[in-house]
Every structure is written in C-alpha cells, then in structure tokens.
Design an enzyme around this catalytic site. Structure first.
Site, short mmCIF file in Angstrom:
data_model
loop_
_atom_site.label_atom_id
_atom_site.label_comp_id
_atom_site.label_asym_id
_atom_site.label_seq_id
_atom_site.Cartn_x
_atom_site.Cartn_y
_atom_site.Cartn_z
N ARG A 167 0.82 -1.23 0.00
CA ARG A 167 0.00 0.00 0.00
C ARG A 167 0.85 1.29 0.00
O ARG A 167 0.46 2.30 0.58
CB ARG A 167 -0.92 0.03 1.23
CG ARG A 167 -2.01 -1.01 1.24
CD ARG A 167 -3.04 -0.75 0.15
NE ARG A 167 -4.23 -1.54 0.32
CZ ARG A 167 -4.42 -2.77 -0.18
NH1 ARG A 167 -3.47 -3.35 -0.89
NH2 ARG A 167 -5.55 -3.40 0.02
N SER A 251 -11.10 -0.52 2.45
CA SER A 251 -10.41 -0.51 3.75
C SER A 251 -10.09 0.93 4.14
O SER A 251 -9.48 1.65 3.36
CB SER A 251 -9.09 -1.26 3.66
OG SER A 251 -9.29 -2.56 3.20
N GLU A 348 -5.88 4.69 5.32
CA GLU A 348 -5.50 4.40 3.94
C GLU A 348 -5.89 5.53 2.98
O GLU A 348 -5.09 5.93 2.13
CB GLU A 348 -6.13 3.07 3.50
CG GLU A 348 -5.59 2.61 2.17
CD GLU A 348 -6.14 1.26 1.75
OE1 GLU A 348 -5.60 0.25 2.23
OE2 GLU A 348 -7.06 1.20 0.93
N1 EPU Z 1 -11.14 -9.82 10.18
C1 EPU Z 1 -11.91 -9.80 11.30
N2 EPU Z 1 -13.02 -9.00 11.33
C2 EPU Z 1 -13.36 -8.22 10.28
C3 EPU Z 1 -12.57 -8.24 9.13
C4 EPU Z 1 -11.46 -9.04 9.09
O1 EPU Z 1 -11.61 -10.47 12.29
O2 EPU Z 1 -14.38 -7.53 10.40
C5 EPU Z 1 -9.95 -10.68 10.16
C6 EPU Z 1 -10.21 -12.12 9.80
O3 EPU Z 1 -9.33 -12.90 10.57
C7 EPU Z 1 -9.78 -12.23 8.36
C8 EPU Z 1 -8.62 -11.25 8.32
O4 EPU Z 1 -9.03 -10.21 9.21
O5 EPU Z 1 -9.39 -13.52 8.04
C9 EPU Z 1 -8.33 -10.66 6.97
O6 EPU Z 1 -9.51 -10.06 6.45
P1 EPU Z 1 -9.70 -9.91 4.87
O7 EPU Z 1 -9.37 -11.18 4.24
O8 EPU Z 1 -11.02 -9.33 4.61
O9 EPU Z 1 -8.56 -8.94 4.44
P2 EPU Z 1 -8.04 -7.59 5.05
O10 EPU Z 1 -6.65 -7.80 5.49
O11 EPU Z 1 -9.00 -7.04 6.04
C10 EPU Z 1 -6.98 -6.75 2.83
C11 EPU Z 1 -7.02 -5.51 2.00
C12 EPU Z 1 -8.28 -5.46 1.16
C13 EPU Z 1 -8.32 -6.69 0.27
C14 EPU Z 1 -8.29 -7.94 1.17
C15 EPU Z 1 -8.22 -9.21 0.38
C16 EPU Z 1 -5.79 -3.87 3.29
C17 EPU Z 1 -5.83 -2.62 4.09
N3 EPU Z 1 -6.95 -4.33 2.85
O12 EPU Z 1 -8.05 -6.65 3.77
O13 EPU Z 1 -8.22 -4.31 0.34
O14 EPU Z 1 -9.47 -6.72 -0.53
O15 EPU Z 1 -7.09 -7.88 2.00
O16 EPU Z 1 -6.97 -9.41 -0.16
O17 EPU Z 1 -4.71 -4.39 3.05
C18 EPU Z 1 -8.83 -2.02 0.21
O18 EPU Z 1 -7.63 -1.75 0.28
O19 EPU Z 1 -9.69 -1.13 0.11
C19 EPU Z 1 -9.25 -3.41 0.30
C20 EPU Z 1 -10.52 -3.76 0.35
#
Ligand code: EPU
Length: 352
Positions: A167, A251, A348
């Site tokens: 990012r 995000s 972000e």
């Molecule tokens: N989780 C929770 N509660 C929540 C959300 C997430 O406990 O409400 C935990 C869960 O353990 C889950 C883990 O967080 O397994 C990861 O969640 P997720 O797979 O949704 O991914 P993320 O790390 O929250 C990142 C990116 C997203 C991207 C997803 C999928 C960032 C800041 N965000 O989210 O990007 O779509 O991975 O690869 O790195 C964006 O940047 O706008 C965006 C949506």
C-alpha cells in the site's frame, strides 16, 4: 484539432464515500498528449502544487466542501505489445481498473485477474500499489509513464523506480509531484505454475461453488473465471461501489506492521490474533479488521456514519454523513485500538 481537455466551473468531485466536495475549477483531460502540449495547462494547472489530482474517488475523503482546482484524466485508451510468451499491456490513467482487469482476463491473459472488482482508475493503482487476494500491482508492473509537474516534462519509470511496497510507493512520499499518465504491465499467455492458487482463505470455497454452478472443473478455470470468483468473494464482504449507498472507501486503515516482539505479546494475550509473516523476519503484519472487531466496533452506527457490519475495516456513509464525522469516527477507532492493543492504525485514504 480539439485541445484534448475541457475546463468547467463548480464541478462536484465524485467519490465512493458519497461525501460532497465541489471544485471551483475542474480540468478534464480527454487526450493526454494534446492536453500536455498546452503551456497554460502545464504552468497554471499542473505545476501548481495546490491542484488536486483525482481518479475514481475511491480512496479520498473530503473534509472540506470546496476545492480550488481539481484535475482528472479521463483518457482511457489501452493496447498491447506482443512479446511471445508474455504481452506488455498498457492503459491510460482514466480507464477503470476493473474494466482493465476484465478486458485482459477476457483476452486470456494472466496477471491482473485477482484485482477484479476494485473501484478506482488505472492511474490511481500504482500510487498505493493496489492489492487483493494474494497479489499486488507490483507483481506485474512493468513501468509507469508520468508527467513531472515540477519540471514540466514527461518521463517513464521502471517498476523498481516506483518503489512499490504494501500500500505504498514513491508517489506517496512525493505528493503533488507526479501525474500518472499510463501504466504498463507484463501479463502471461499461460497460467503461472501454481495456477489456480487459492492461498487466500475464502477463495477456495468460492471457487468450489463456482466450479459446481458453472459445471467447470477447477483444473479448467481460466483468468476470467478467477476474476469472477474474486468478484463474488468481494461482494460478500465489501459494499458494492456501483451502488450509491452505503458509501465507502474500501479498507479505511492499512493492516499495521509491528515488531515480532510486539506480535508475540499480542499472541500471549489473544491466542487467536491473526499474524502474517513478512519477508523481514523481525516484523509481522496484523489484521486491522480483526483488531477493530475485537475492540467492539464492527457494525456500530453513529447516525449516518458507521462501521460496516460485514467488515470492520470499512467505514460507511449511510447517506448524509460528512467528512468530519467520518474522520472523527476513524480517530475514535484508532484511539481505541491503541488503548486495547498498543497498535497504531494508519488511515489508507487521502484526507482532503
Ligand atoms: N477480520 C476480522 N473482522 C473483520 C474483518 C477481518 O476479524 O471484520 C480478520 C479475519 O481474521 C480475516 C482477516 O481479518 O481472516 C483478513 O480479512 P480480509 O481477508 O477481509 O482482508 P483484510 O486484510 O482485512 C486486505 C485488504 C483489502 C483486500 C483484502 C483481500 C488492506 C488494508 N486491505 O483486507 O483491500 O481486498 O485484504 O486481499 O490491506 C482495500 O484496500 O480497500 C481493500 C478492500
């Protein structure tokens, strides 16, 4: 021959948070080279560091309702150079990233498919090195054509020169200096050796459901199938940016990176804390969504502003929230996560 741009007054600057801001003067670039040939545009507009460059508005939160000058590239041409096993593909900054992903996937090219359904433009993609479902733009980026706003000259940076990381990029550390004109990626005619890679949790279940419903064995899935699978996963977790409400910017926070030592402390207190290894063995990436949910924020509403109930990393506008309210909510979350876990969250989106 037309000038390649048009200028208007009092133009609302669109954004997926659906928070209003109006530009006193708005410059739309429809043809890159023709527009840049105009000295007035180069000097009065682009060389002025106050001029705000906007893309699809999916990563910008307005806390002001008026902007002096804004510029957007709408030119959206695309093309490719066939290099045998691989294809060098370019798109102009104004093309929608999702359109580009689908276009290349439908042409049978591999490399961009996991970026399906991300809002925003091609021009914005290298700024924060967009990434999802196990890939980032940096995995396929070849080069970026730019306009140096200060020196008023075009240039082309290789992927290394763009210094992309999670990012982040060189564009972020030198704001108001660079205007992205075209992005070049190197895509493959054949799937990669580990295809289809379902390393990201959640993809495999969706892929199995997709394979059943489409009557296509997993082993026969191609790039456009992966784009569709990713789309389905995203739609379950994130607000649909094609709908007006709820507004969101995806995000709202980065996933924080902490020292190994701090991660070990967290693990001792919260054995379920998700930890992601990085190349640097002394650092660990945490999940901001998990931290925010554990602190009790998921699904909480404060009038029109709130935290999405399906994903705690997403702040939403249910209609009528303003930028300041959303920023206050973000700050309250940051303070609370700090109180619980001694972890600093970083927002972000660009706050204007
Ligand atoms: N989780 C929770 N509660 C929540 C959300 C997430 O406990 O409400 C935990 C869960 O353990 C889950 C883990 O967080 O397994 C990861 O969640 P997720 O797979 O949704 O991914 P993320 O790390 O929250 C990142 C990116 C997203 C991207 C997803 C999928 C960032 C800041 N965000 O989210 O990007 O779509 O991975 O690869 O790195 C964006 O940047 O706008 C965006 C949506």
């Amino acid at each position: 021959m037309n000038s390649g741009f048009n200028l208007r007054n009092d133009v609302p600057v669109g954004n997926t948070m659906r928070v209003n801001a109006c530009a006193d003067q708005f410059l739309q670039i429809d043809h890159i080279e023709r527009a840049l040939a105009n000295p007035r545009l180069r000097e009065e507009w682009l060389a002025d560091p106050q001029t705000l460059v906007v893309g699809g508005g999916s990563n910008i939160l307005f806390v002001t309702d008026r902007i002096d000058k804004a510029v957007a590239i709408k030119a959206a041409d695309h093309g490719f150079v066939d290099e045998g096993e691989t294809v060098l593909v370019f798109a102009e900054a104004g093309l929608g990233l999702d359109d580009w992903v689908r276009l290349t996937a439908e042409q049978g090219l591999y490399g961009l498919e996991r970026l399906a359904e991300i809002p925003g433009t091609v021009g914005a993609a290298p700024i924060q090195n967009v990434g999802a479902y196990g890939m980032q733009l940096s995995d396929v980026l070849d080069s970026v054509e730019l306009w140096d706003r200060q020196k008023q000259a075009p240039l082309r940076w290789s992927a290394e020169q763009c210094q992309l990381s999670y990012r982040n990029s060189r564009f972020k550390s030198e704001p108001n200096r660079w205007l992205v004109l075209r992005v070049w990626v190197r895509l493959h005619k054949r799937p990669p050796a580990d295809w289809p890679n379902f390393a990201y949790p959640g993809l495999v279940d969706e892929a199995e459901a997709y394979s059943k419903s489409e009557k296509k064995p997993i082993s026969s899935l191609v790039a456009s199938d992966m784009a569709e699978i990713v789309t389905r996963v995203r739609r379950k977790k994130l607000p649909d940016w094609r709908q007006w409400l709820p507004g969101s910017l995806g995000s709202f926070f980065h996933n924080p990176i902490v020292s190994k030592q701090h991660a070990n402390k967290l693990k001792a207190n919260w054995p379920d804390v998700p930890l992601y290894a990085l190349d640097d063995p002394d650092s660990v990436k945490l999940s901001a969504g998990w931290l925010i949910e554990q602190a009790g924020w998921r699904g909480r509403l404060f009038g029109a502003a709130g935290v999405y109930d399906r994903h705690a990393l997403v702040l939403i506008n249910r209609g009528g929230a303003d930028g300041k309210q959303l920023l206050q909510l973000a700050e309250a979350i940051e303070a609370d996560v700090w109180k619980h876990f001694a972890v600093r969250l970083k927002t972000e989106p660009m706050i204007v």
